[in-house]
Design an enzyme around this catalytic site. Sequence first.
Site, PDB file in Angstrom:
ATOM      1  N   LYS A 143      -1.879 -70.855  -6.018  1.00  0.00           N
ATOM      2  CA  LYS A 143      -3.040 -71.735  -5.806  1.00  0.00           C
ATOM      3  C   LYS A 143      -2.687 -73.172  -6.192  1.00  0.00           C
ATOM      4  O   LYS A 143      -1.657 -73.423  -6.830  1.00  0.00           O
ATOM      5  CB  LYS A 143      -4.216 -71.235  -6.639  1.00  0.00           C
ATOM      6  CG  LYS A 143      -3.947 -71.185  -8.149  1.00  0.00           C
ATOM      7  CD  LYS A 143      -5.089 -70.477  -8.889  1.00  0.00           C
ATOM      8  CE  LYS A 143      -4.802 -70.381 -10.385  1.00  0.00           C
ATOM      9  NZ  LYS A 143      -5.809 -69.569 -11.088  1.00  0.00           N
TER      10      LYS A 143
ATOM     11  N   ARG B  36     -17.060 -65.523 -15.613  1.00  0.00           N
ATOM     12  CA  ARG B  36     -16.735 -66.631 -14.735  1.00  0.00           C
ATOM     13  C   ARG B  36     -17.143 -66.232 -13.323  1.00  0.00           C
ATOM     14  O   ARG B  36     -18.223 -66.576 -12.883  1.00  0.00           O
ATOM     15  CB  ARG B  36     -15.228 -66.919 -14.862  1.00  0.00           C
ATOM     16  CG  ARG B  36     -14.844 -68.298 -14.469  1.00  0.00           C
ATOM     17  CD  ARG B  36     -13.394 -68.608 -14.778  1.00  0.00           C
ATOM     18  NE  ARG B  36     -12.432 -67.707 -14.134  1.00  0.00           N
ATOM     19  CZ  ARG B  36     -11.146 -68.002 -13.967  1.00  0.00           C
ATOM     20  NH1 ARG B  36     -10.673 -69.161 -14.404  1.00  0.00           N
ATOM     21  NH2 ARG B  36     -10.320 -67.158 -13.388  1.00  0.00           N
TER      22      ARG B  36
ATOM     23  N   TYR C  39      -0.440-103.028 -22.100  1.00  0.00           N
ATOM     24  CA  TYR C  39      -1.857-103.370 -22.150  1.00  0.00           C
ATOM     25  C   TYR C  39      -2.416-103.232 -23.561  1.00  0.00           C
ATOM     26  O   TYR C  39      -2.085-102.274 -24.276  1.00  0.00           O
ATOM     27  CB  TYR C  39      -2.663-102.447 -21.239  1.00  0.00           C
ATOM     28  CG  TYR C  39      -2.535-102.762 -19.767  1.00  0.00           C
ATOM     29  CD1 TYR C  39      -2.998-103.970 -19.252  1.00  0.00           C
ATOM     30  CD2 TYR C  39      -1.961-101.849 -18.901  1.00  0.00           C
ATOM     31  CE1 TYR C  39      -2.896-104.246 -17.902  1.00  0.00           C
ATOM     32  CE2 TYR C  39      -1.852-102.118 -17.545  1.00  0.00           C
ATOM     33  CZ  TYR C  39      -2.327-103.323 -17.050  1.00  0.00           C
ATOM     34  OH  TYR C  39      -2.228-103.597 -15.716  1.00  0.00           O
TER      35      TYR C  39
ATOM     36  N   MET D 161      -0.543 -97.706 -14.871  1.00  0.00           N
ATOM     37  CA  MET D 161      -0.663 -96.974 -13.616  1.00  0.00           C
ATOM     38  C   MET D 161       0.697 -96.580 -13.040  1.00  0.00           C
ATOM     39  O   MET D 161       0.881 -95.469 -12.544  1.00  0.00           O
ATOM     40  CB  MET D 161      -1.444 -97.804 -12.588  1.00  0.00           C
ATOM     41  CG  MET D 161      -1.721 -97.024 -11.306  1.00  0.00           C
ATOM     42  SD  MET D 161      -2.607 -97.952 -10.062  1.00  0.00           S
ATOM     43  CE  MET D 161      -4.239 -98.035 -10.752  1.00  0.00           C
TER      44      MET D 161
HETATM   45  C1  LIG Z   1      -5.057 -68.686 -11.871  1.00  0.00           C
HETATM   46  C2  LIG Z   1      -5.276 -67.226 -11.886  1.00  0.00           C
HETATM   47  C3  LIG Z   1      -4.206 -66.358 -12.114  1.00  0.00           C
HETATM   48  C4  LIG Z   1      -2.837 -66.829 -12.550  1.00  0.00           C
HETATM   49  O1  LIG Z   1      -2.940 -67.283 -13.881  1.00  0.00           O
HETATM   50  P1  LIG Z   1      -1.679 -67.758 -14.723  1.00  0.00           P
HETATM   51  O2  LIG Z   1      -2.205 -67.899 -16.098  1.00  0.00           O
HETATM   52  O3  LIG Z   1      -1.249 -69.053 -14.143  1.00  0.00           O
HETATM   53  O4  LIG Z   1      -0.635 -66.719 -14.593  1.00  0.00           O
HETATM   54  C5  LIG Z   1      -4.435 -64.996 -11.989  1.00  0.00           C
HETATM   55  N1  LIG Z   1      -5.662 -64.525 -11.675  1.00  0.00           N
HETATM   56  C6  LIG Z   1      -6.730 -65.326 -11.491  1.00  0.00           C
HETATM   57  C7  LIG Z   1      -8.048 -64.736 -11.182  1.00  0.00           C
HETATM   58  C8  LIG Z   1      -6.578 -66.703 -11.608  1.00  0.00           C
HETATM   59  O5  LIG Z   1      -7.631 -67.506 -11.443  1.00  0.00           O
END
Ligand SMILES: *Cc1c(COP(=O)(O)O)cnc(C)c1O
Length: 345
Positions: A34, A128, A242, A290
Site C-alpha cells: 500500500k 478500526r 532560518y 524546504m
Molecule cells: C498496513 C497493514 C499491514 C502491514 O503492516 P506492517 O506493520 O507494515 O507490516 C497489514 N495489515 C493491515 C490490515 C494493514 O493495514
Amino acid sequence: MLTPAVLSVDLNALARNYHTLEALTGVPVHPVVKADGYGLGAAPCAKRLMAEGARTFFVARAAEGLALRTSLGSEPTIYVLDGCHGEIAGALKAANVRPVLNQPAQMAAWAAAGGGACGLQIDTGMNRIGFRPEDAPEMFAGLELVLTHLACADEPANPMNRQQRDLFAVSVQRYPGVTRSFANSSGCFLGRDFQFDTARPGVALFGGGPEGKPDTRIAPVATLLADVLQVRDVPAGESVGYGRGFIADRPVRVATVATGYADGVMRSYSPRGEVWIANETRPLLGRVSMDVCAVDVTGLDVSVGDKAELFGPNRPVDAAAAAAGTISYELLTSITTRVPRAYTQ
Ligand SMILES: *Cc1c(COP(=O)(O)O)cnc(C)c1O
C-alpha cells in the site's frame, strides 16, 4: 546535479527480507504494498517480489489495487484492505481485484456487483475497521481469506497480542477452509503460534525493524542520499539557517545538503537529526528548510558533490525516523515525488 537527492531502493535487499520473513514465519508471505509500496514504488517492488515467488498482494485503496493490477498483469491475487465502497465494487470486479469486506454495506455492494472471490476482516480489538466477531457474517460463497490486524505487535510482551490471536482463532472457526491471514511485520516476529496460514507484512519487507528499531534480521532497502551543495566555515557568534536556529559557539564547518522538507525530510528533524557523511554520523544544524539542510562537518574532509546519507545502511531508517519524532512508516511514505527513485536489481 539534475537530481541532487535520490531515493535508492535495493530490490535485492527487498528479496532477502521477503525470504527472511518466509523462513521466520514458516507460512506463505503476502506482501503489503500500500501507499505506493511504502513510498518505494509499488510496481517495481511487487514485480521483484513476484519473481521471488509472491502470488498475493495487499493494498489499502481500491485505486491502488486497480493500478497494481495494471502493473502486474492478470496473474497475482490482489486484495484491497479498505474493501469496496459503493460503485467501486464494479470496477474491482472487472479488474479481478478482491475487496476485503469490512461492513454490511460492503457485502451488499460486492453482491450487487456480482460477488465472487473476496476477503473478510474481523476486528479483534483494534476498533478500526472490520466486523466485530459477534457481528461477522456466516460463511458465504466467494469468501477466500479472513484477516485481522494486530494493534500492539511491536510490543512482543503486550498481552493484547495473545488476546487478539485467541479471539481470531475462535472467530475463524465458522469459515472452514478459508485462508487465515494474521501477522503484520511485527507479528511475524512473535513466534510460530502467531502465524495461522499466511503472513501479511509491509514495513519489514521495506527495511523497518519489528519493534521500531533496527533489527539485524531485516536488511535496509531504502537509502536517501543528497549532495553537498556548498561547504563554508562559519565563525563563532554567527548563525545558520532560518530563525538563527543554530548559533555557533565555536568556529564550525557547515555543509549545505540538498534535501529538505519538500523532499520529505521533515522539519521536525531540526533539533535532533543526524546524517551519515564522510564515514561519520554528524548532527544537523538549525532548521531543516524546504530544499536544504545544514550539517556540522567540522574537522571532516567534505567537498561539493559529496553524498550525505539521511537514512540507509549507515543510518537505519528506524533511527532516522525516531530522530524526527516519528516511525519508519511515516518517514518512508513522506518522501515526495520530487525525489527520483533509483532501483538496484
Ligand atoms: C498496513 C497493514 C499491514 C502491514 O503492516 P506492517 O506493520 O507494515 O507490516 C497489514 N495489515 C493491515 C490490515 C494493514 O493495514
